[in-house]
Design a protein around this motif. Structure first.
Motif, PDB file in Angstrom:
ATOM      1  N   LEU A 220       0.816  -1.264  -0.074  1.00 21.55           N
ATOM      2  CA  LEU A 220      -0.182  -0.002   0.024  1.00 21.55           C
ATOM      3  C   LEU A 220       1.030   1.307   0.051  1.00 21.55           C
ATOM      4  N   ASP A 221       1.963   1.193   0.839  1.00 14.42           N
ATOM      5  CA  ASP A 221       2.847   2.448   0.747  1.00 14.42           C
ATOM      6  C   ASP A 221       3.269   2.648  -0.557  1.00 14.42           C
ATOM      7  N   VAL A 224       0.317   3.890  -2.905  1.00 16.80           N
ATOM      8  CA  VAL A 224       0.172   5.445  -2.633  1.00 16.80           C
ATOM      9  C   VAL A 224       1.260   6.326  -3.143  1.00 16.80           C
ATOM     10  N   GLY A 238      -3.551   9.841  -8.896  1.00 18.37           N
ATOM     11  CA  GLY A 238      -4.112   9.983  -7.455  1.00 18.37           C
ATOM     12  C   GLY A 238      -5.065  10.615  -7.343  1.00 18.37           C
ATOM     13  N   GLN A 244      -8.553   6.728  -5.706  1.00 16.41           N
ATOM     14  CA  GLN A 244      -8.562   7.005  -4.225  1.00 16.41           C
ATOM     15  C   GLN A 244      -9.520   5.884  -3.552  1.00 16.41           C
ATOM     16  N   LEU A 247      -7.680   2.775  -3.059  1.00 14.54           N
ATOM     17  CA  LEU A 247      -6.619   2.797  -1.905  1.00 14.54           C
ATOM     18  C   LEU A 247      -7.086   2.988  -0.758  1.00 14.54           C
ATOM     19  N   LEU A 251      -6.624   0.433   2.585  1.00 11.49           N
ATOM     20  CA  LEU A 251      -6.147   0.934   3.659  1.00 11.49           C
ATOM     21  C   LEU A 251      -7.264   0.550   5.065  1.00 11.49           C
TER      22      LEU A 251
END
Length: 348
Positions: A220-221, A224, A238, A244, A247, A251
């Motif tokens: 995920l890091d 993003v 993004g 959005q 992601l 999260l």
């Protein structure tokens, strides 16, 4: 109620994060060589990770949470250090059997054992049959937990890890063995009764869930960060609502898995074995399902580059899929949870 980490746990997390960054896997051609793995293992021993599941050795009152933090951080950077098999599962088995001498040797780095699992990776090998040595890299001995009625007795034998090979997960070495063909075996410790074995299984499931959470976090890091830099049609991807939402949903899944993990890692040391095992199965089930979805979502955001040999994303997917299989995937855990609750309605 406030649930958080102590200052000491935060310090351990930061220490493990630095160790993970220094030993990170960045691509298939950069997976640590045998020589580099030895150095990385020595650093892991210096930090004290192999002793975290042995309170008498490390001096901690409880170590489940600390162990989960260490495994999670190493998983986040896909390190090839065999922490799951040799530092966590081996120590857990030996300590459960009261093998204090061997625990001390493992904690000092003087003895390297790796556990033997069944061929399908769904449990510890319990008979004189074929199996696989998990995290075989650098191990000098294989550790087996053989069935002895309703108990497990530990034996170990010397192995040659030159035969270790890569499987689905390129960051781990797996060595197939025929238990019956092993040389002389040595019994170690006392038989582990059924109640204590539940605690061993709880820690095993929790450790795998921790690695899944770590891999999810790294995925995920990266996704993003990429979404904030990649420009398409003149704007950063993004800024697209679809990206959005993808992601944000990832999260939510990740934090749900982490919440289950923290409870399970605490429960190992503070709840009765049956309840701890239930919490661990819940964490493993959640992390297995969420891990697959989060890592695949990250690959969607990264696009075509994520499936190339040079990119780390496909290594994460491979590790996630193997972790999902270890000790049973979410379907196996759901069935086991149902069986436990039907057997004891008051459980949990």
């Amino acid at each position: 109620m406030f649930i958080g980490l102590t200052d000491e746990q935060e310090m351990l997390r930061e220490t493990m994060r630095r160790l993970a960054d220094a030993s990170a896997t960045s691509d298939p051609d950069d997976i640590a060589s045998d020589e580099r793995l030895v150095t990385q293992w020595e650093r892991l021993v210096e930090v004290g990770v192999p002793a975290l599941r042995a309170p008498a050795t490390c001096g901690l009152e409880s170590s489940g949470v600390e162990t989960a933090l260490a495994v999670e951080e190493l998983g986040r950077r896909l390190t090839a250090i065999p922490v799951l098999g040799q530092a966590v599962l081996t120590t857990e088995l030996l300590y459960a059997a009261g093998a204090e001498k061997e625990v001390d040797l493992v904690a000092e780095g003087a003895l390297r054992m790796a556990p033997v699992l069944t061929d399908d990776l769904t449990g510890f090998a319990d008979s004189d049959d074929h199996g696989v040595v998990l995290d075989a890299a650098g191990a000098s001995h294989a550790l087996l937990a053989l069935s002895d009625g309703d108990r497990r007795r530990l034996v170990y034998a010397a192995i040659d890890t030159a035969a270790a090979r890569e499987g689905l997960d390129l960051t781990r070495s797996i060595s197939p063995i025929s238990v019956s063909d092993l040389g002389a075996t040595t019994s170690v410790g006392d038989p582990i009764d059924a109640r204590r074995w539940d605690s061993v299984m709880a820690m095993a499931l929790t450790a795998v869930a921790a690695d899944l959470v770590g891999v999810m976090t790294g995925a995920l890091d990266d996704a993003v960060g990429y979404a904030g830099e990649r420009v398409q049609f003149g704007v950063k991807i993004g800024s697209f609502q679809a990206v959005q939402h993808l992601l944000a949903d990832s999260l939510v899944r990740l934090e749900g898995a982490r919440s289950c993990l923290w409870h399970a890692s605490w429960a190992v040391d503070h709840l009765p074995p049956g309840e701890a095992l239930l919490a661990a199965r819940t964490a493993k089930a959640y992390a297995s399902a969420a891990g697959r979805d989060v890592v695949e979502a990250a690959m969607q955001v990264l696009g075509g580059i994520s499936i190339t040999w040079e990119h780390i994303a496909h290594l994460r997917l491979r590790r996630t899929l193997l972790n999902r299989r270890l000790f049973g995937d979410e379907s196996d855990q759901y069935q086991a949870i149902a069986d436990m609750r039907l057997t004891d309605p008051n459980l949990g």
